[in-house]
Every structure is written in C-alpha cells, then in structure tokens.
Motif scaffolding. Sequence first.
Motif: not given
Length: 292
Positions: A109-129
């Motif tokens: 008995e399953l419900s789809c939870n509204p906390i849901q995301h599409l994420r687009s993590k962009m390339p990162w060329k900088g120093d550190g995180e």
Amino acid sequence: MALSVEQIIEFQTNGYLIAEDVLTEKDLQPVIAEIERFIDERAQAFHEEGRIAELYPNEPFERRFALLYEQCPEINRKFDIMHLLGPAMFRFLTNERLLDVVECLLGSELSCNPIQHLRSKMPWKGDGEQAVSMNNVPWHQDAAVTSDDSDASEIITFWLPLVHATKETGCMEIIPHAFKGGYLKHQAEGGTTIVPELLPAAKPISAECRKGGIVIMNKYTPHRGTSNRSDHVRWSLDLRYHKTGAASGRAFHPSFVARSRSNPASVLSDYEEWRKLWQDALARPSQKAHRV
Ligand SMILES: O=C(O)CCC(=O)C(=O)O
C-alpha cells in the motif's frame, strides 16, 4: 522479487542499498525526452529574450543544459518536478519496476511522497568544493526536510541517476549504519545540515551508481552531494515513498496512492489531477518545509 532477500537485509543493516540494473532504457527514455523538451522550450524563450546567445540544439542531454547554464544560470530556476509537471514524469512515479522495488521495502500500500526532485548538478572547475545549493547538498538526513508529525512514518528515498553517477560526476556520499542513532540535530546555517559536531565519525562511502540503478536510503541515513568535476550535467531524480495513510512530512504538498493491492482503483492515474494538485498547492502561501 525485485530485490533479493540479501539486498533487503543489506538495506536494513546499512541504512542504504545501491541496487544496480533496476530500470531499463525504455523506463528512463520517456522522462529524459520530456526533460529535453523542457530544456528546449526554455532555451527558445531565453534566446528570444536575448538572455542567451547560443541554443546548442545538437548537444546531447548530458551536455546541453550546462552550455545554456554557462550563458545564463537563471535557466535552471525552478527546473524541478513540481514546476515542470510533465506527463512522462507523472507516469514514471508509478513505474512498475520501480514500485516493485519500493514494495519490497514498504509493502503493497504505497503512496508517492511529495518530497521529490529533479537535480541538475552542473560541472564545476573551481578550486575546492562546489558551493552548497539545491544541486549540491551538505551532510543531512532526509528526515530534516520533513515535518516532525511524520516521525513515525517510514519514508524511504529512491535516488536515481539519469546519467552514470560516479565520483567524477558528483555521486552522493553516505555514512553507513549511522541511521540507527535516529534523528541528529540540524542547523539552517550552511544549508539544512547536521550540526557539525554531531556528524557521525564513520567513514563515508561513495554511492556510485550507473544509470538504471537506484540508491535507496533510510530517512536517518546521513548523506551529501559532492562536486561534479566532469564536463556534463549530473542529472538525477530523488523520489520518496511512504505507506499509504502515514504522514508524508509535507502535508501541504500532494501525496498520492501509487500502488494498492487492496484497492487498485485508489491509485491516481489521472495526470491532469496530479498537475492540478500541485498547481493548487503551489498557489497557496509557501510554508516552512525544513525542520530548521
Ligand atoms: O543529488 C544529490 O546529490 C543529493 C540528493 C539528496 O541529498 C537527497 O536526495 O536527499
């Protein structure tokens, strides 16, 4: 069975499981094609407004959004499930292969939870995180983005890469076993994150996962994003499911019945209704979604 008994035990023991080869190209392609259509629509609109010069129409899914984002980061604003509201995404939320896995952990008995995301993590060329953002999240437990009326609810996260997620493209890091300690205090400073002194000392694992796989997490499992050092976008979906009738942790956003063995007619199959539920919810004044 979609998950083996060994996989279920692994999830229950470690608080996470990386289940490879669950979804096929046929499952994911309609979602990717729909995202590509939304990218194109946005690109055309931004181009007409003079906010981007190049459209890069022939670049692949993995690259095009990054090239558009370099010209105008605004293009990524509200590029998420509840704002895009595409029919292919709605259908994917009740994908049989996905729900077979969910059912192994949460029952029928399953419900789809509204906390849901599409994420687009962009390339990162900088120093550190890469800076903390919606697409590069700091150490947290997913319970921290739910309201405390859902403490008794088992809400499980199903994180699915739409391109291979590796250390280079910025897969998640996960602290195994730590879910057994329950909720850790979070702070708002630095983006909803576990109070640094409370972060469990255990060594994190890199949750690398190929496209088609799913990283499954307990809501108390500490995890974070890592920088994308590749030249393409690390696209992913993070979906959550809970047992129907349990509090979702986001009462002001719509949950819906995704599978019911006892009452199949209760499953929401009407795309227009789902769209309207979200549009109505987002039209209301926004409420505090995180615990801190
Ligand atoms: O996609 C990521 O890098 C992090 C996602 C996340 O933290 C989540 O789904 O809770």
